[in-house]
Design a protein around this motif. Structure first.
Motif, PDB file in Angstrom:
ATOM      1  N   UNK A  20       6.779   9.716  15.260  1.00 50.94           N
ATOM      2  CA  UNK A  20       7.233   9.031  16.464  1.00 50.94           C
ATOM      3  C   UNK A  20       8.032   7.764  16.234  1.00 50.94           C
ATOM      4  N   UNK A  21       8.405   7.148  17.359  1.00 55.37           N
ATOM      5  CA  UNK A  21       9.388   6.059  17.346  1.00 55.37           C
ATOM      6  C   UNK A  21       8.926   4.843  16.556  1.00 55.37           C
ATOM      7  N   UNK A  22       7.609   4.620  16.462  1.00 56.08           N
ATOM      8  CA  UNK A  22       7.148   3.483  15.661  1.00 56.08           C
ATOM      9  C   UNK A  22       7.513   3.679  14.196  1.00 56.08           C
ATOM     10  N   UNK A  23       7.568   4.944  13.772  1.00 56.16           N
ATOM     11  CA  UNK A  23       7.805   5.264  12.378  1.00 56.16           C
ATOM     12  C   UNK A  23       9.264   5.639  12.090  1.00 56.16           C
ATOM     13  N   UNK A  44       0.849  -1.194   0.000  1.00 51.50           N
ATOM     14  CA  UNK A  44       0.000   0.000   0.000  1.00 51.50           C
ATOM     15  C   UNK A  44       0.886   1.247   0.000  1.00 51.50           C
ATOM     16  N   UNK A  45       2.092   1.128  -0.560  1.00 48.07           N
ATOM     17  CA  UNK A  45       3.058   2.222  -0.465  1.00 48.07           C
ATOM     18  C   UNK A  45       3.483   2.705  -1.848  1.00 48.07           C
ATOM     19  N   UNK A  98       1.136  -5.124  -5.472  1.00 46.91           N
ATOM     20  CA  UNK A  98       0.762  -4.468  -4.220  1.00 46.91           C
ATOM     21  C   UNK A  98       0.021  -5.481  -3.365  1.00 46.91           C
ATOM     22  N   UNK A  99       0.661  -5.966  -2.311  1.00 48.02           N
ATOM     23  CA  UNK A  99       0.039  -6.996  -1.471  1.00 48.02           C
ATOM     24  C   UNK A  99      -0.906  -6.400  -0.437  1.00 48.02           C
ATOM     25  N   UNK A 100      -1.012  -5.059  -0.400  1.00 44.82           N
ATOM     26  CA  UNK A 100      -1.802  -4.432   0.666  1.00 44.82           C
ATOM     27  C   UNK A 100      -0.937  -4.230   1.900  1.00 44.82           C
ATOM     28  N   UNK A 101      -1.606  -3.925   3.005  1.00 41.65           N
ATOM     29  CA  UNK A 101      -0.868  -3.590   4.229  1.00 41.65           C
ATOM     30  C   UNK A 101      -0.488  -4.905   4.905  1.00 41.65           C
ATOM     31  N   UNK A 102       0.596  -5.502   4.472  1.00 45.38           N
ATOM     32  CA  UNK A 102       0.943  -6.865   4.893  1.00 45.38           C
ATOM     33  C   UNK A 102       2.422  -7.092   4.601  1.00 45.38           C
ATOM     34  N   UNK A 103       3.281  -6.588   5.497  1.00 41.42           N
ATOM     35  CA  UNK A 103       4.722  -6.580   5.215  1.00 41.42           C
ATOM     36  C   UNK A 103       5.343  -7.964   5.254  1.00 41.42           C
ATOM     37  N   UNK A 160       8.758  -5.310  10.908  1.00 37.67           N
ATOM     38  CA  UNK A 160       7.636  -6.218  10.830  1.00 37.67           C
ATOM     39  C   UNK A 160       8.007  -7.531  10.176  1.00 37.67           C
ATOM     40  N   UNK A 217       8.609  -0.408   8.810  1.00 37.79           N
ATOM     41  CA  UNK A 217       7.735  -1.600   8.757  1.00 37.79           C
ATOM     42  C   UNK A 217       8.390  -2.735   7.975  1.00 37.79           C
TER      43      UNK A 217
END
Ligand SMILES: Cc1ncc(C[n+]2csc(CCOP(=O)(O)OP(=O)(O)O)c2C)c(N)n1
Ligand SMILES: [Mg+2]
Lengths: 290, 318
Positions: B123-126, B38-39, B58-63, B92, B88
Motif C-alpha cells: 500500500x501507499x505507506x510503502x 533493521x534492513x 544497524x540503528x534499529x527501526x529509527x530512520x 520519515x 521510510x
C-alpha cells in the motif's frame, strides 16, 4: 470446514474462565484463518500476526465497546493498530467481530481490495488511522485520548505496538506527552516478542529495562503473558479502573505463536508457508482446540 | 511482473549490483560504511556485514536517527551508504536529509531500496513515489535513478567519489540489462539509447526498458521516437533537454508521482526555455491495493501506455 468462525460474534460475559474460553476459541479460529489468507495471497507477516492474535482476540471479542453496525459511533472505544504490518490478525479480528463480512477476507491483497497490506481507514470503517510505517499509530492514539480528555468522554483508547517499533523516537515523544497529560483512559499494549524484522531486539538496539523506561515517562506498567487470555482480561479489567496515569501492558509473547516451526524465528517475520508447512500448521492448531 | 518484462532477456534485481559495488569499494576504501534501519536483509547487506562487521551500523527501526548518524559518520571522515526502504528513508527522515545532509553539505549517500511501487500490495505507506519530487526540491541534493545493473554500479561509484549528499533510488523490480554504446556514466548527464526525430521519450529507472519497447513499436508505425535515459534528475542535463525539445514533442515516464518528479523537472526547463507539447506519465496519487505489476499496467506505465502518450503528443506538435 476448519475456517468456520465459532458462532456468536458478540462479546462474552460470565466468569473470567468463561470469557477466556470464548476468546480462546476465536483466537484459534483467527490463527487458522489468517494463515489461509497469507497462503492465498502469497505474502504476509505471519510471525507478528500470530504473536498479536491473543491480544487482538481479547480486545475484539471481549474488551472493546463497539457496535459493528455503527463503527464510527462517537462513544466507541478506539483501537489503534500501531504495528500495522499485522493485518492478518487485525482483519480476522475485525471480521470475527462483525465489522465486515467474513467472506471478504478472501479478497486480502487483491486488486482494489479494501483489505490492503496495511490498514486503511478510508477503505474500512473501524480502522482509526492508516498505519504501516512504524511509530505512527501511538501518537495518533495519544491525540484521540487527549480529545476524549478535553470532552470528558468515557471511551477508552487502546494502542498495540511492536517491541521493535519502540526504537522509533516518535514512540517516546508520544509516551512522554501521554504521561505529562495523565491520560488515564489510554492503554498501550506492547507485543514483546523480542524479535524485530532481522534479529532479536536486544541484539539490535536493546529496549531493556523496558518497564523502567515507561515508568520514568509517567506510566503505570503491568506485565502479562500475552497468550494467556485470563491474564490479558484481568489486565484490561484493571486498566478500566479510574486513574490519572496512562497504563502500558507489556505482553510477553512469542513471535509465530501456535505454529511450532514459526515460533521465535526471525525468518517468519514475513513469509508464506508451503503446502506441507501449511498442513502441519493447521494440524497443530486443530489439535490445540480438539 | 507485467507483460513488459515477460521476454527471454535475463532480468536483474539491481540491489545485487548495489551491494556488490559497495563491497568492492569497501575493500579498497576503509571510509566506506553502511548504515541501516533493521534492513540488513531487504538491503541485501548480510554479506557486507560478514565481511566488514565493524562497518555495518544497524540503528534499529529509527530512520531519523539513521540519517543523523550518517551525517555524523560523514563528519568523522567516513563515506556512509545509508540504506533503507526508500519510503521510510525519505519520508520519515526528510528533515534530517534537508538539514543534516544537504544544508550541512555532509558527504552522505542515501540509498532508497525498493522504491516506486515495488511493495505493491503493502500500500501507499510503502510506495515511494513522492521521493523524487521531495529530494529534487532540496538544494544541493544530487538525485540518481539508475535503470539497470551496470548503471547501478556506475551510480554507486560516482556517488562514492562525489563530494556531497547523493540520493540513489534503487528498485527491487527485475529489469533487463540495457544495450548501450557508451560506457561512461557521469552525474548530471543523460544518454540517448534510441534515436528518433519525431518525439522524445524521457525516462529513468525501471521505465527505461519499457520506453525502449514503446519506441520499437512506434518505429513499426513509422514514428521516430528518441529515448533518453535521464538517470540524474538533479542536476538535470539541460543540453540534452534542449535537443529533446527540438524534436517538437516530449513524453516523460517515471515510476513515481506525476507531480514534481522527472516530468516536473523537464516541464520546468521546457516552460522557460523551450516550450513544446508534453505528456507526463506517472501515478496520480495514493494508489489502490494491488501488486506492482498490476499497478503499472492499471496506470499505463507500460510500453502500450507510453506509445499511446507519444501518439497523442505528436498530434499536438506544432
Ligand atoms: C518506519 C518503518 N521502518 C521500517 C519498517 C519495516 N518493518 C516492518 S515490520 C518491521 C519489524 C517490526 O518489528 P516489531 O515492531 O517488533 O513487530 P513484530 O515483531 O510484532 O512483527 C520493520 C522493520 C516499517 N514498516 N516502518
Ligand atoms: Mg517484535
Amino acid at each position: 470446514m476448519i475456517c468456520i468462525m465459532p458462532d456468536s460474534n458478540g462479546t462474552s460475559t460470565g466468569t473470567i474462565e468463561d470469557r477466556a474460553k470464548h476468546v480462546r476459541e476465536r483466537a484459534n479460529w483467527m490463527r487458522r484463518r489468517l494463515l489461509k489468507m497469507i497462503v492465498d495471497a502469497g505474502q504476509g507477516h505471519p510471525g507478528g500476526d500470530l504473536s498479536a492474535t491473543d491480544i487482538l482476540a481479547t480486545l475484539y471479542f471481549d474488551v472493546l465497546r463497539l457496535d459493528p453496525a455503527n463503527p464510527l459511533a462517537p462513544d466507541r472505544d478506539r483501537f489503534v493498530m500501531s504495528k500495522g504490518h499485522c493485518t492478518g490478525a487485525l482483519y480476522t479480528a475485525m471480521a470475527g467481530r462483525g465489522l465486515f463480512p467474513e467472506a471478504e477476507l478472501a479478497s486480502y491483497l487483491k486488486p482494489k481490495s479494501r483489505l490492503n497490506g496495511h490498514p486503511n481507514r478510508t477503505y474500512l470503517p473501524g480502522v482509526e488511522t492508516n498505519t504501516g510505517p512504524l511509530g505512527h499509530g501511538f501518537p495518533v492514539g495519544v491525540g484521540i485520548a487527549v480529545s476524549g480528555q478535553i470532552d470528558d468522554a468515557d471511551f477508552r483508547t487502546f494502542v498495540l505496538t511492536g517491541d521493535g517499533e519502540l526504537q522509533e523516537g516518535s514512540m517516546w515523544e508520544a509516551a512522554m506527552f501521554a504521561g505529562h497529560r495523565g491520560l488515564g483512559k489510554l492503554t498501550v499494549i506492547v507485543d514483546r516478542n523480542r524479535l524485530q524484522q532481522g534479529a532479536n531486539t536486544e541484539d539490535t538496539n536493546g529496549l531493556e529495562p523496558l518497564g523502567d523506561k515507561w515508568r520514568a515517562f509517567g506510566w503505570e506498567v503491568v506485565g502479562v503473558n500475552g497468550h494467556d487470555h485470563a491474564e490479558l482480561l484481568s489486565a484490561f479489567d484493571a486498566a478500566a479502573q479510574p486513574r490519572d496515569k496512562p497504563r502500558v501492558i507489556i505482553a510477553d509473547t512469542c513471535k509465530g505463536k501456535g505454529v511450532s516451526f514459526m515460533e521465535n524465528q526471525a525468518g517468519w517475520h514475513h513469509g508464506v508457508p508451503n503446502p506441507e508447512q501449511y498442513a502441519q500448521a493447521l494440524a497443530e492448531l486443530e489439535a490445540e482446540i480438539a | 511482473m507485467g507483460a513488459d518484462t515477460k521476454s527471454d532477456a535475463a532480468l536483474f534485481d539491481c540491489r545485487d549490483a548495489y551491494v556488490r559495488t559497495v563491497e568492492e569499494l569497501a575493500v579498497t576504501d576503509d571510509r566506506i560504511v553502511a548504515v541501516v534501519n533493521d534492513s540488513v536483509g531487504s538491503s541485501k547487506l548480510g554479506k557486507f556485514r560478514e565481511r566488514f562487521p565493524n562497518r555495518l551500523i544497524n540503528v534499529g527501526i529509527a530512520e531519523q536517527n539513521m540519517v543523523g548518524v550518517g551525517a555524523g559518520l560523514a563528519n568523522g571522515g567516513k563515506i556512509p551508504f545509508v540504506s533503507g526502504a526508500s519510503c521510510f528513508l525519505t519520508a520519515r527522515a526528510m528533515e534530517q536529509i534537508k538539514a543534516d545532509c544537504a544544508y550541512s553539505h555532509a558527504n552522505v549517500k542515501l540509498c532508497g531500496i525498493s522504491s516506486g511501487v515495488a511493495y505493491g500490495e503493502l500500500g501507499a505507506t510503502h510506495h515511494s513515489i513522492e521521493d523524487i519530487a521531495w529530494l529534487r526540491a532540496i538544494d544541493g541534493m544530487t538525485v540518481l535513478v539508475p535503470s539497470d545493473p551496470w548503471e547501478t554500479e556506475q551510480a554507486i561509484r560516482a556517488a562514492a567519489s562525489h563530494d556531497g549528499p547523493v540520493y540513489i533510488r534503487l528498485s527491487r523490480m527485475p529489469v533487463p540489462a540495457l544495450e548501450r554504446t557508451s560506457t561512461r556514466f557521469e552525474i548530471g548527464k543523460g544518454e540517448v539509447l534510441h534515436e528518433g526525430a519525431d518525439v522524445a521519450i524521457i525516462a529513468n529507472g525501471t521505465m527505461v526498458h519499457r520506453a525502449l519497447k514503446a519506441a520499437a513499436a512506434l518505429k513499426d508505425e513509422g514514428v521516430g521516437a528518441r529515448v533518453i535515459n535521464m538517470a540524474t534528475v538533479s542536476p538535470i542535463d539541460k543540453d540534452l533537454l534542449a535537443d529533446a525539445a527540438a524534436t517538437g514533442a516530449i513524453v516523460t515516464v517515471e515510476e513515481g508521482l506525476k507531480q514534481g518528479g522527472l516530468g516536473g523537472a523537464v516541464a520546468e526547463f521546457c516552460a522557460e526555455s523551450a516550450p513544446v507539447p508534453m505528456r507526463i506519465l506517472g501515478f496520480p496519487g495514493f494508489l489502490p491495493t494491488g501488486s506492482a505489476s498490476w499497478l503499472l499496467d492499471e496506470f499505463g506505465l507500460n510500453a502500450a501506455g507510453i506509445a499511446s502518450a507519444a501518439r497523442e503528443v505528436l498530434d499536438k506538435r506544432a
